[in-house]
Structure formats: structure tokens, C-alpha cells
Design a protein around this motif. Structure first.
Motif, PDB file in Angstrom:
ATOM      1  N   SER A  25       0.838  -1.210   0.000  1.00 46.71           N
ATOM      2  CA  SER A  25       0.000   0.000   0.000  1.00 46.71           C
ATOM      3  C   SER A  25       0.867   1.251   0.000  1.00 46.71           C
ATOM      4  CB  SER A  25      -0.925  -0.013   1.213  1.00 46.71           C
ATOM      5  OG  SER A  25      -1.731  -1.166   1.193  1.00 46.71           O
ATOM      6  N   TYR A  26       1.509   1.505  -1.128  1.00 40.99           N
ATOM      7  CA  TYR A  26       2.414   2.641  -1.234  1.00 40.99           C
ATOM      8  C   TYR A  26       2.052   3.507  -2.442  1.00 40.99           C
ATOM      9  CZ  TYR A  26       5.579   0.280   2.053  1.00 40.99           C
ATOM     10  OH  TYR A  26       6.123  -0.339   3.159  1.00 40.99           O
ATOM     11  N   ARG A  63       3.129   5.642   2.637  1.00 40.71           N
ATOM     12  CA  ARG A  63       2.539   4.352   2.973  1.00 40.71           C
ATOM     13  C   ARG A  63       1.140   4.587   3.524  1.00 40.71           C
ATOM     14  NH1 ARG A  63       5.801   2.496   6.914  1.00 40.71           N
ATOM     15  NH2 ARG A  63       4.369   3.191   8.554  1.00 40.71           N
ATOM     16  N   ASP A  80      -1.563   3.694   5.818  1.00 36.59           N
ATOM     17  CA  ASP A  80      -1.464   2.962   7.073  1.00 36.59           C
ATOM     18  C   ASP A  80      -2.692   2.130   7.402  1.00 36.59           C
ATOM     19  OD1 ASP A  80       1.080   3.947   7.660  1.00 36.59           O
ATOM     20  OD2 ASP A  80       0.233   5.830   8.374  1.00 36.59           O
ATOM     21  N   ASN A  81      -3.859   2.527   6.904  1.00 33.39           N
ATOM     22  CA  ASN A  81      -5.088   1.843   7.317  1.00 33.39           C
ATOM     23  C   ASN A  81      -5.968   1.635   6.108  1.00 33.39           C
ATOM     24  OD1 ASN A  81      -7.267   0.813   8.730  1.00 33.39           O
ATOM     25  ND2 ASN A  81      -8.106   2.829   9.173  1.00 33.39           N
ATOM     26  N   GLU A 117      -8.403   6.404   5.692  1.00 41.66           N
ATOM     27  CA  GLU A 117      -6.980   6.128   5.658  1.00 41.66           C
ATOM     28  C   GLU A 117      -6.161   7.344   6.081  1.00 41.66           C
ATOM     29  OE1 GLU A 117      -6.870   2.975   1.954  1.00 41.66           O
ATOM     30  OE2 GLU A 117      -6.324   5.053   1.630  1.00 41.66           O
ATOM     31  N   SER A 118      -4.991   7.072   6.561  1.00 43.86           N
ATOM     32  CA  SER A 118      -3.992   8.114   6.727  1.00 43.86           C
ATOM     33  C   SER A 118      -2.727   7.638   6.037  1.00 43.86           C
ATOM     34  CB  SER A 118      -3.725   8.388   8.213  1.00 43.86           C
ATOM     35  OG  SER A 118      -3.242   7.222   8.845  1.00 43.86           O
ATOM     36  N   ALA A 119      -1.919   8.571   5.597  1.00 47.26           N
ATOM     37  CA  ALA A 119      -0.698   8.222   4.883  1.00 47.26           C
ATOM     38  C   ALA A 119       0.505   8.777   5.633  1.00 47.26           C
ATOM     39  CB  ALA A 119      -0.731   8.779   3.467  1.00 47.26           C
ATOM     40  N   THR A 120       1.587   8.024   5.623  1.00 43.01           N
ATOM     41  CA  THR A 120       2.817   8.416   6.296  1.00 43.01           C
ATOM     42  C   THR A 120       3.938   8.495   5.275  1.00 43.01           C
ATOM     43  OG1 THR A 120       2.106   7.229   8.277  1.00 43.01           O
ATOM     44  CG2 THR A 120       4.433   7.824   8.135  1.00 43.01           C
ATOM     45  N   VAL A 180       7.369   7.733   4.197  1.00 47.51           N
ATOM     46  CA  VAL A 180       8.338   6.733   4.646  1.00 47.51           C
ATOM     47  C   VAL A 180       9.671   6.837   3.918  1.00 47.51           C
ATOM     48  CG1 VAL A 180       6.598   5.098   5.435  1.00 47.51           C
ATOM     49  CG2 VAL A 180       7.360   5.039   3.045  1.00 47.51           C
ATOM     50  N   GLU A 221      10.414   1.399   0.495  1.00 46.16           N
ATOM     51  CA  GLU A 221      11.026   2.317   1.449  1.00 46.16           C
ATOM     52  C   GLU A 221      12.534   2.445   1.239  1.00 46.16           C
ATOM     53  OE1 GLU A 221       9.684   1.849   5.464  1.00 46.16           O
ATOM     54  OE2 GLU A 221       7.682   1.182   4.837  1.00 46.16           O
TER      55      GLU A 221
END
Length: 284
Positions: free
Chosen positions: A25-26, A65, A67-68, A87-90, A92, A147
Motif C-alpha cells: 500500500s504505497y 505508505r 497505514d489503514n 486512511e492516513s498516509a505516512t 516513509v 522504502e
């Protein structure tokens, strides 16, 4: 640093490409940051005292990424209760892109991206004569480990003759014979490159296999003529082998013409004579 202007309209600072990676999920987003070379006369830019703290012109590949995941699957919905994204995205990983040339010009603007398997195709250009020579290179990155991306030692060079031009968007697909086909779009032209062999590492010829003017296209029956376009472009191949190009475009609002901002996807069939991918195709 991508928001020098409160209205987010510096022009040279923007996000343009976005691609979902095959491995998990990227997402990868391309960003272009003019930094200290921005027009100092634009309203809302930093004070002169802070100007020296701005970076030089640079682009970035920003890896996010998700996250959910609300729904499983490669393109599962992210809409939850109340019709809002869940969703939230981080961030990375972040890959800086700044390519100084011997001429003194820096390539700093990565544009519309494309994926081919785990390979990310990244056109990088200097598109304005205000900042040096107008030219580009098309780079290739291995994102099999999202990553920890790695640049592949292959490049399509558009910084010297016979081709010295921009490349604001690029796409790549693997042909049925194993070779790779790359399309590169400038403001007015579409260039096609075919890999020398079935191994990407063997690279491409410096001269395009063919070049098509954006006006040399056909309109399908019942459709009005329009030029080929797209801030991002992608290849799609149908099961029977028919090849298509998809263009993603944004048209700004025009108060004088009383038109709103529009976001448009256009689908083009690419017909190569006798399946010769070194010949100039017809786009419809």
C-alpha cells in the motif's frame, strides 16, 4: 517548502505525478520546489532575511505508505462512515532529485510518473529558460522495496543534440516481445523510445524511434478534435495487444470565458504500422 505562497500558486512549486506501487500500500508523488530561485516579487513569498534559508531548486520523489486500508484489494475504497476517507498516509521515504549539468543548468523538475512492474519512470527537466537551458533526462528507479528505492543506471538523455527538449511526463510498458517502449511528452510533441534489448539495463538509443506532433492525431467518430495532452501519461495494453495511452490533464478556471476548473482523462489508441514500434504511430 512546497507552499511558499499562501495561495499555493507559486507556479514552479507543485506536485504533478502520483503512482501506486505494486509492492503493498504505497504511493509515490513527484514534487518540484524552485526554492531560492523563485520570483522574489511574487506576493506572499518569504521575507528577504529568510531567502538564504531556502534550498536551491530541487525535486523529490515522496513515498507514502497507506497505514489503514478500509477495504482489501489493490484499489479498495478508502471511504468510511460518513463518506469520509478513513486512511492516513505516512511519508516513509524521500528521494531528492537535483541533477547539475556541465552547462550550469540544473534539472530539478520531476513531472508525470509511470510504473512498469516495480520500475518507476521519472522525467526530470528544467522547463524554463529563466533557469537555464530547457532540457531533460528520463530516469528509472527500482521500487521493489518501496522504502528503499534504488536508481537504475539507465537514462534517456534529452540534454544534448539531436534531442534537447523538455520531458514533463513519461510512460513505459513492456512489449510482448520483451522490449520496453517509453513515451515522453513535452508541451507540443510526443517522443517514443524502444529499448535496445529485452534487458532494461541495456538502455535506449539517444535519438527517439519516432516523434509525433500533438496535432497529428485523429478524433474518434462523433468526438470533436482535440490535441494530445497530459500532465501525466500512462500506457495500457488490451488483452488482444491493442495499445492505448491515457492522458491526465488539468485546465484552470477562466473567469473571462466563465469556465470552471476541469480535470480530464483522455484515452488514445496507439496504432503502430505492422506492429513496428520504431515507426511513428497514429493516435486516435
Amino acid at each position: 517548502s512546497y507552499s511558499l505562497n499562501p495561495d499555493h500558486d507559486v507556479g514552479d512549486n507543485h506536485f504533478q505525478g502520483v503512482q501506486r506501487l505494486r509492492a503493498g500500500s504505497y504511493l509515490v508523488v513527484s514534487g518540484s520546489n524552485i526554492g531560492r530561485d523563485a520570483d522574489k516579487n511574487r506576493e506572499g513569498l518569504p521575507s528577504p532575511a529568510a531567502w538564504k534559508d531556502l534550498p536551491p531548486p530541487q525535486g523529490d520523489l515522496i513515498v507514502l505508505r497507506i497505514d489503514n486500508r478500509a477495504t482489501p484489494g489493490a484499489f479498495g475504497s478508502n471511504i468510511g462512515a460518513g463518506g469520509l476517507p478513513t486512511e492516513s498516509a505516512t511519508v516513509v521515504a524521500q528521494v531528492p532529485i537535483r541533477l547539475p549539468l556541465r552547462s550550469g543548468t540544473t534539472l530539478w523538475h520531476p513531472g508525470g510518473l509511470s510504473t512498469c512492474g516495480d520500475i518507476l519512470v521519472v522525467p526530470v527537466e528544467n522547463y524554463s529558460p529563466k533557469h537555464g537551458e530547457v532540457c531533460a533526462q528520463i530516469l528509472f528507479y527500482d521500487f521493489s522495496v518501496p522504502e528503499r528505492p534504488k536508481r537504475i543506471p539507465v537514462m534517456i538523455d534529452r540534454t544534448v543534440e539531436p534531442v534537447k527538449d523538455k520531458a514533463g511526463a513519461a510512460a513505459m510498458i513492456r512489449l510482448r516481445d520483451g522490449r520496453f517502449l517509453v513515451a515522453s511528452r513535452t508541451t507540443t510533441r510526443l517522443s517514443f523510445y524502444v529499448s535496445r534489448t529485452t534487458q532494461l539495463i541495456d538502455g535506449f538509443d539517444s535519438r527517439p524511434a519516432s516523434v509525433l506532433d500533438e496535432k497529428q492525431v485523429n478524433a474518434a467518430p462523433s468526438l470533436a478534435f482535440t490535441k494530445f495532452g497530459g500532465s501525466s501519461i500512462n500506457f495500457v495494453q488490451q488483452r488482444d495487444g491493442t495499445l492505448f495511452l491515457v492522458g491526465f490533464s488539468r485546465f484552470k478556471a477562466d473567469p473571462d470565458a466563465k469556465t470552471d476548473e476541469r480535470h480530464v482523462v483522455s484515452l488514445w489508441r496507439a496504432d503502430f504500422p505492422k506492429n513496428d514500434y520504431r515507426a511513428r504511430p497514429q493516435l486516435t
